[in-house]
Each structure stands twice: as C-alpha cells, then as structure tokens.
Design a protein around this motif. Structure first.
Motif, PDB file in Angstrom:
ATOM      1  N   GLU A 191      23.363  36.691  37.759  1.00  0.00           N
ATOM      2  CA  GLU A 191      24.228  37.133  38.853  1.00  0.00           C
ATOM      3  C   GLU A 191      25.535  36.344  38.865  1.00  0.00           C
ATOM      4  O   GLU A 191      26.620  36.914  39.075  1.00  0.00           O
ATOM      5  N   GLU A 192      25.427  35.014  38.659  1.00  0.00           N
ATOM      6  CA  GLU A 192      26.636  34.198  38.629  1.00  0.00           C
ATOM      7  C   GLU A 192      27.532  34.604  37.462  1.00  0.00           C
ATOM      8  O   GLU A 192      28.760  34.681  37.599  1.00  0.00           O
ATOM      9  N   ALA A 193      26.877  34.856  36.291  1.00  0.00           N
ATOM     10  CA  ALA A 193      27.666  35.274  35.134  1.00  0.00           C
ATOM     11  C   ALA A 193      28.335  36.619  35.389  1.00  0.00           C
ATOM     12  O   ALA A 193      29.514  36.824  35.042  1.00  0.00           O
ATOM     13  N   GLN A 194      27.593  37.539  36.012  1.00  0.00           N
ATOM     14  CA  GLN A 194      28.180  38.840  36.330  1.00  0.00           C
ATOM     15  C   GLN A 194      29.328  38.701  37.330  1.00  0.00           C
ATOM     16  O   GLN A 194      30.348  39.377  37.203  1.00  0.00           O
ATOM     17  N   ALA A 195      29.119  37.814  38.342  1.00  0.00           N
ATOM     18  CA  ALA A 195      30.181  37.604  39.323  1.00  0.00           C
ATOM     19  C   ALA A 195      31.425  37.013  38.659  1.00  0.00           C
ATOM     20  O   ALA A 195      32.567  37.442  38.932  1.00  0.00           O
ATOM     21  N   LYS A 196      31.196  36.036  37.771  1.00  0.00           N
ATOM     22  CA  LYS A 196      32.339  35.442  37.070  1.00  0.00           C
ATOM     23  C   LYS A 196      33.021  36.468  36.180  1.00  0.00           C
ATOM     24  O   LYS A 196      34.260  36.529  36.110  1.00  0.00           O
TER      25      LYS A 196
ATOM     26  N   ALA B 170      32.997  39.702  36.622  1.00  0.00           N
ATOM     27  CA  ALA B 170      33.707  40.651  37.484  1.00  0.00           C
ATOM     28  C   ALA B 170      35.010  40.051  38.003  1.00  0.00           C
ATOM     29  O   ALA B 170      36.054  40.722  38.035  1.00  0.00           O
ATOM     30  N   ALA B 171      34.947  38.759  38.407  1.00  0.00           N
ATOM     31  CA  ALA B 171      36.164  38.107  38.899  1.00  0.00           C
ATOM     32  C   ALA B 171      37.202  37.989  37.791  1.00  0.00           C
ATOM     33  O   ALA B 171      38.409  38.236  38.012  1.00  0.00           O
ATOM     34  N   ALA B 172      36.711  37.621  36.591  1.00  0.00           N
ATOM     35  CA  ALA B 172      37.651  37.515  35.472  1.00  0.00           C
ATOM     36  C   ALA B 172      38.240  38.874  35.127  1.00  0.00           C
ATOM     37  O   ALA B 172      39.443  38.992  34.836  1.00  0.00           O
ATOM     38  N   LYS B 173      37.379  39.903  35.174  1.00  0.00           N
ATOM     39  CA  LYS B 173      37.877  41.248  34.888  1.00  0.00           C
ATOM     40  C   LYS B 173      38.903  41.686  35.938  1.00  0.00           C
ATOM     41  O   LYS B 173      39.958  42.249  35.588  1.00  0.00           O
ATOM     42  N   LYS B 174      38.584  41.419  37.217  1.00  0.00           N
ATOM     43  CA  LYS B 174      39.516  41.779  38.276  1.00  0.00           C
ATOM     44  C   LYS B 174      40.828  41.024  38.129  1.00  0.00           C
ATOM     45  O   LYS B 174      41.929  41.605  38.276  1.00  0.00           O
ATOM     46  N   GLU B 175      40.717  39.740  37.832  1.00  0.00           N
ATOM     47  CA  GLU B 175      41.928  38.947  37.657  1.00  0.00           C
ATOM     48  C   GLU B 175      42.740  39.445  36.472  1.00  0.00           C
ATOM     49  O   GLU B 175      43.982  39.516  36.533  1.00  0.00           O
TER      50      GLU B 175
END
Length: 342
Positions: A178-183, A185-190
């Motif tokens: 989940e943390e990897a997915q969140a990171k 997703a955040a990296a993708k969004k950024e």
C-alpha cells in the motif's frame, strides 16, 4: 454350587451282608440293618426347599472343593495385587488352617494340611515381579501419554506462532504494498502535474511568441473593477499603462483593425479584432497609425500613448471584449493567459 439329591440307602439283607465292610476294618453299626428298596414315583420326586448335600465319606473331597475355591481367590488376589502398579504388591493371605479337611470330615478322615490360599499357584517373588512389571508398564504408559500431550501442546503453540508470524508478515507485506502504491501514485501525480506545468509553460512560451505587451516603459496605475468617481460606470473597466506621451503602442496579436478614430471619453481609440472574435480596445492615444480594415501582425505599431478624452494623465487604457461583447473582462488575466506578465 449345584446340589445333589441324597443317595438312597440300600435295603439291608442279612444274608447278603459281608463280614468285611469295604473301607473299614470292622463292622459298623451305622451300615445296617438293611431293607430292600424299591424306587417309586414318590421316592424319586425332587426334594423341595433347602437343598441338601449328601454326606460323603472322606475329608479329601471336601478339602479339594475348598482348595479349588482358595485357588480362585488366590488368583484373584494375585491379579488385584499385580494391578496395583503404583505401590509394591500387597500380599493377600488367608489364615492358615491346620487341617481344613478335619473341620469338614469325620473324625477318622485322614488329616489334610492346608496351605495359605494367598500363596497357592504363585510365589512371593513371582507376585512381586509381576506387580513391578505391571507398575513399570503403567508408569511408561502414563509418561508416554504425558509426553504425547506435551508434544501436542508444543505443536499447537508452534502452529499458532507460525500462523501469527504469517499473519504479521502478510500484514507487513500488505502495508508495504500500500505504501509503495501510494508513493507510486504520488510520484505519478507529481510527474503528471510537472508534465502539465511544462506543457503549459511551453504553450505560454509559444503564445508569448505570438502575443506581446501593448507598450513598454510603463507603470500599472489602474486595474479592472476598481471603484471610483473618475469612471462614469462607477468602476474601472480596463487596465491602465501609464507612460510618457508618444510612447509606441503595438498590436498584441495579429488581427484586423475594425475601428480607428475619436470615441468621446475614450479619446482616440483603435479596435483590433482577433481571429477568434475578441476585440482589443486601445484608448486615449495621442495619434493613430492604422486604418480600418488593415491587417496587422503581432508587434506592429498601431499608435502612440496620449492623454485624450477623460483622463488625468498620459496613459494607455486597454479593454478586452470577448466576441465583441459590450461588457469587457479583466485584461490582466487575459494577458496572463497568453503567456504575458504585465
């Protein structure tokens, strides 16, 4: 014990009596006189009530019966003694009778020496050994059962610990995912936002090459929507670029001149209509350099800064009217949307 019918006594016949009675050295008075006996139905009828045991001669038969009972009791006692595995075997004995046969037989019955019933058929060493072996077997069985139960407890504890560890590992793995997915997703969004910023910057840069500010060496002295008595509508309808009289005014973008001349309170005004229908009003000019219907490109000079019309000083009053509407929009925001920063 089964009961026997009493043996019928034979009738005494004096002529048939032998002078020597079997089993005795002399004549016995209790053996006669004899009478003839003829069995009948009545005499053969079974005896009712209490069963009677015929008196038998000799103490050996009675002693043998008692001896048999003693053997059974001794065997039973030996079994109970051997079953007691927790303690040393307990010897169960019966009082030794000097002469069991003499108590049950006539006076002239040969004397039979009785043996302790508890020791019939086995020795004390055998009884002790049997009890010890049985106790050891029971002890081994109890220890084995206890060890089996302990193994089961340890196996269950190990299984529970393994299950808990597996569950914890699964939870940690899920959390890490989940943390990897969140990171991610955040990296993708950024990255997407950065890409959008870059795209917008590129678009604005391209627009900046297509658009330009209307003048130079200026100061912003009035903004859109500013309230005051200086404006007939009660608020400012454009953006003011204060500059010295005669400063060049340029075409912000390519388009067509649709109006050029005097416009009352606006002084000398030039209207440039873009290809999308947007009208740009350049007001208070000191002079106009273009004519109606003329095509101009970005940066072309269309007039000069002045103080004609209702003014308090030399400046360029710029208004933006999308699709030629009577009411304009904020020129500052419109210029910024074109990559320009007044």
């Amino acid at each position: 014990m089964a009961s026997n019918r009493p043996a019928p006594e034979a009738p005494f016949v004096p002529s048939q009596r032998d002078s020597e009675t079997f089993g005795y050295g002399e004549y016995r008075t209790d053996e006669g006189p004899w009478t003839e006996w003829n069995p009948t139905e009545e005499s053969l009828r079974p005896v009712r009530g209490r069963h009677r045991v015929a008196k038998q001669r000799g103490g050996l038969a009675r002693s043998s019966t008692v001896l048999g009972v003693g053997v059974i009791a001794a065997v039973g006692a030996g079994g109970m003694a051997s079953a007691n595995t927790g303690k040393p075997p307990l010897s169960i004995s019966m009082p030794d009778l000097p002469s069991v046969g003499s108590l049950l037989s006539d006076d002239d019955t040969p004397e039979v020496t009785a043996t302790a019933l508890s020791t019939v058929g086995t020795t004390s060493a055998q009884t002790k050994q049997s009890g010890s072996d049985a106790g050891e077997v029971l002890r081994s069985r109890i220890l084995a059962q206890a060890e089996q139960q302990q193994d089961q407890i340890e196996s269950k504890a190990a299984a529970d610990a393994a299950a808990a560890a597996e569950k914890q590992a699964a939870a940690a793995k899920k959390k890490a995912e989940e943390e990897a997915q969140a990171k991610a997703a955040a990296a993708k969004k950024e990255a997407e936002e950065e890409a959008e910023r870059k795209a917008e910057a590129a678009r604005l840069a391209e627009l900046a090459r297509q658009y330009t500010l209307p003048t130079s060496s200026y100061t912003i002295t009035g903004t859109f929507g500013q309230a005051g008595s200086l404006w007939s509508s009660g608020y400012h309808t454009g953006l003011d670029f204060a500059a010295p009289t005669g400063t060049l005014i340029k075409a912000i973008h390519s388009g067509t001149i649709t109006e050029a001349g005097w416009a009352g309170a606006y002084g000398y005004r030039t209207i440039l209509t873009l290809d999308d229908g947007t009208e740009l009003w350049f007001c208070h000019q000191s002079s106009i350099s273009v004519s109606v219907g003329q095509k101009v490109s970005t940066g072309d000079v269309i007039g000069r800064v002045g103080a004609t019309g209702n003014v308090t000083g030399a400046h360029l009053h710029l208004e933006v009217h999308p699709d030629g509407a009577d009411t304009g929009i904020d020129p500052m925001s419109w210029l910024r949307s074109k990559g320009l920063n007044p």
